[in-house]
Design a protein around this motif. Structure first.
Motif, PDB file in Angstrom:
ATOM      1  N   THR A 168       0.804  -1.221   0.000  1.00  0.00           N
ATOM      2  CA  THR A 168       0.000   0.000   0.000  1.00  0.00           C
ATOM      3  C   THR A 168       0.841   1.277   0.000  1.00  0.00           C
ATOM      4  O   THR A 168       0.283   2.367  -0.004  1.00  0.00           O
ATOM      5  CB  THR A 168      -0.920   0.029   1.234  1.00  0.00           C
ATOM      6  N   GLN A 169       2.157   1.118   0.011  1.00  0.00           N
ATOM      7  CA  GLN A 169       3.080   2.270   0.039  1.00  0.00           C
ATOM      8  C   GLN A 169       2.784   3.183   1.228  1.00  0.00           C
ATOM      9  O   GLN A 169       2.861   4.403   1.134  1.00  0.00           O
ATOM     10  CB  GLN A 169       2.996   3.060  -1.272  1.00  0.00           C
ATOM     11  N   GLN A 170       2.410   2.552   2.345  1.00  0.00           N
ATOM     12  CA  GLN A 170       2.155   3.293   3.578  1.00  0.00           C
ATOM     13  C   GLN A 170       2.966   2.654   4.696  1.00  0.00           C
ATOM     14  O   GLN A 170       2.842   1.461   4.950  1.00  0.00           O
ATOM     15  CB  GLN A 170       0.663   3.274   3.918  1.00  0.00           C
ATOM     16  N   ASN A 171       3.771   3.456   5.356  1.00  0.00           N
ATOM     17  CA  ASN A 171       4.721   2.909   6.318  1.00  0.00           C
ATOM     18  C   ASN A 171       4.085   2.332   7.571  1.00  0.00           C
ATOM     19  O   ASN A 171       4.696   1.507   8.251  1.00  0.00           O
ATOM     20  CB  ASN A 171       5.737   3.980   6.725  1.00  0.00           C
ATOM     21  N   SER A 172       2.887   2.755   7.896  1.00  0.00           N
ATOM     22  CA  SER A 172       2.297   2.320   9.168  1.00  0.00           C
ATOM     23  C   SER A 172       0.840   1.921   9.051  1.00  0.00           C
ATOM     24  O   SER A 172       0.105   1.973  10.028  1.00  0.00           O
ATOM     25  CB  SER A 172       2.450   3.429  10.223  1.00  0.00           C
ATOM     26  N   LEU A 173       0.388   1.531   7.861  1.00  0.00           N
ATOM     27  CA  LEU A 173      -1.012   1.105   7.725  1.00  0.00           C
ATOM     28  C   LEU A 173      -1.252  -0.136   8.578  1.00  0.00           C
ATOM     29  O   LEU A 173      -2.163  -0.178   9.398  1.00  0.00           O
ATOM     30  CB  LEU A 173      -1.354   0.809   6.262  1.00  0.00           C
ATOM     31  N   ALA A 174      -0.418  -1.148   8.363  1.00  0.00           N
ATOM     32  CA  ALA A 174      -0.465  -2.341   9.225  1.00  0.00           C
ATOM     33  C   ALA A 174       0.618  -2.161  10.274  1.00  0.00           C
ATOM     34  O   ALA A 174       1.791  -2.013   9.951  1.00  0.00           O
ATOM     35  CB  ALA A 174      -0.224  -3.601   8.411  1.00  0.00           C
ATOM     36  N   ARG A 175       0.237  -2.155  11.516  1.00  0.00           N
ATOM     37  CA  ARG A 175       1.190  -1.862  12.581  1.00  0.00           C
ATOM     38  C   ARG A 175       2.105  -3.046  12.842  1.00  0.00           C
ATOM     39  O   ARG A 175       1.654  -4.169  13.033  1.00  0.00           O
ATOM     40  CB  ARG A 175       0.437  -1.498  13.868  1.00  0.00           C
ATOM     41  N   THR A 176       3.386  -2.767  12.838  1.00  0.00           N
ATOM     42  CA  THR A 176       4.356  -3.791  13.222  1.00  0.00           C
ATOM     43  C   THR A 176       4.613  -3.671  14.714  1.00  0.00           C
ATOM     44  O   THR A 176       4.649  -2.578  15.263  1.00  0.00           O
ATOM     45  CB  THR A 176       5.677  -3.606  12.455  1.00  0.00           C
TER      46      THR A 176
END
Length: 214
Positions: free
Chosen positions: A51-59
């Motif tokens: 998704t080119q989003q660094n924090s969409l899915a939280r690690t």
């Protein structure tokens, strides 16, 4: 034939809701693709790269901490990405693991809008117990499976290719044309286009069929 409007812009994905149980999930309509994988396999990083989003899915620095089914809506109404809980390394009581597995199984067994599963495996440690459980479920239900062998950058090209070919051979014998396998690196953004093409083929299938019949 698809129309120009049927283009998924993964960078527009947005968090929708988290669910602890099947009855808390969004309405079972439209089409969705679920990501599954053991903790530490790189599932969140793969979703973020997609998704080119660094924090969409939280690690999380605590493996297994994510215990919920997380839904992300896409730019086309009714299409979703689903992040399933992983618990391979989780330092939690056995009862909690059984609770997660029970609700994960309920989602996989009964979710009518599920079009395919992306199973994320660390290329250095493929086909562990959780992976076998997911493969067995897809084998039993006929739901298409796409295996994402992550952290490709951790291996040289030769060993990485050999691992992919071995996993593909093993799974093709069990799932036939219902399975596909690729290597992937979130760190180097390699394999992202191939992943998007696979997800597109699942999510847009119903929409393009409706369009061709119109």
């Amino acid at each position: 034939m698809s129309t120009p409007d049927l283009v998924i812009h993964y960078n527009l994905a947005r968090f929708e809701i988290s669910a602890a149980r099947l009855d808390q999930c969004p309405p079972d309509t439209g089409a969705e693709v679920a990501f599954a994988g053991r903790s530490n396999a790189g599932k969140s990083s793969a979703i973020n790269a997609l998704t080119q989003q660094n924090s969409l899915a939280r690690t999380s620095k605590t493996p297994g901490r994510t215990q919920l089914i997380n839904f992300f809506s896409l730019n086309i109404e009714g299409l979703k990405i689903v992040d399933l809980p992983g618990y391979g390394y989780a330092k939690v009581p056995i009862a909690m693991k059984q609770h997660w597995q029970r609700h994960l199984d309920a989602y996989l067994q009964h979710r009518e809008s599920l079009r395919g599963v992306v199973l994320v495996m660390d290329i250095r440690h493929p086909m562990k117990e959780f992976d076998e459980m997911m493969v067995h479920w897809c084998e039993a239900t006929g739901v298409p499976l796409h295996v994402l062998l992550t952290k490709e950058d951790k291996l040289k090209r030769g060993p990485a290719k050999n691992t992919m070919l071995q996993v593909k051979k093993t799974l093709k014998e069990r799932l036939g044309d219902k399975v596909s396998v690729q290597t992937f690196s979130a760190l180097k953004s390699t394999g992202v286009d191939q992943l998007r093409q696979r997800i597109n083929s699942w999510l847009l299938e119903d929409l393009t069929e409706d369009d061709s019949e119109a």
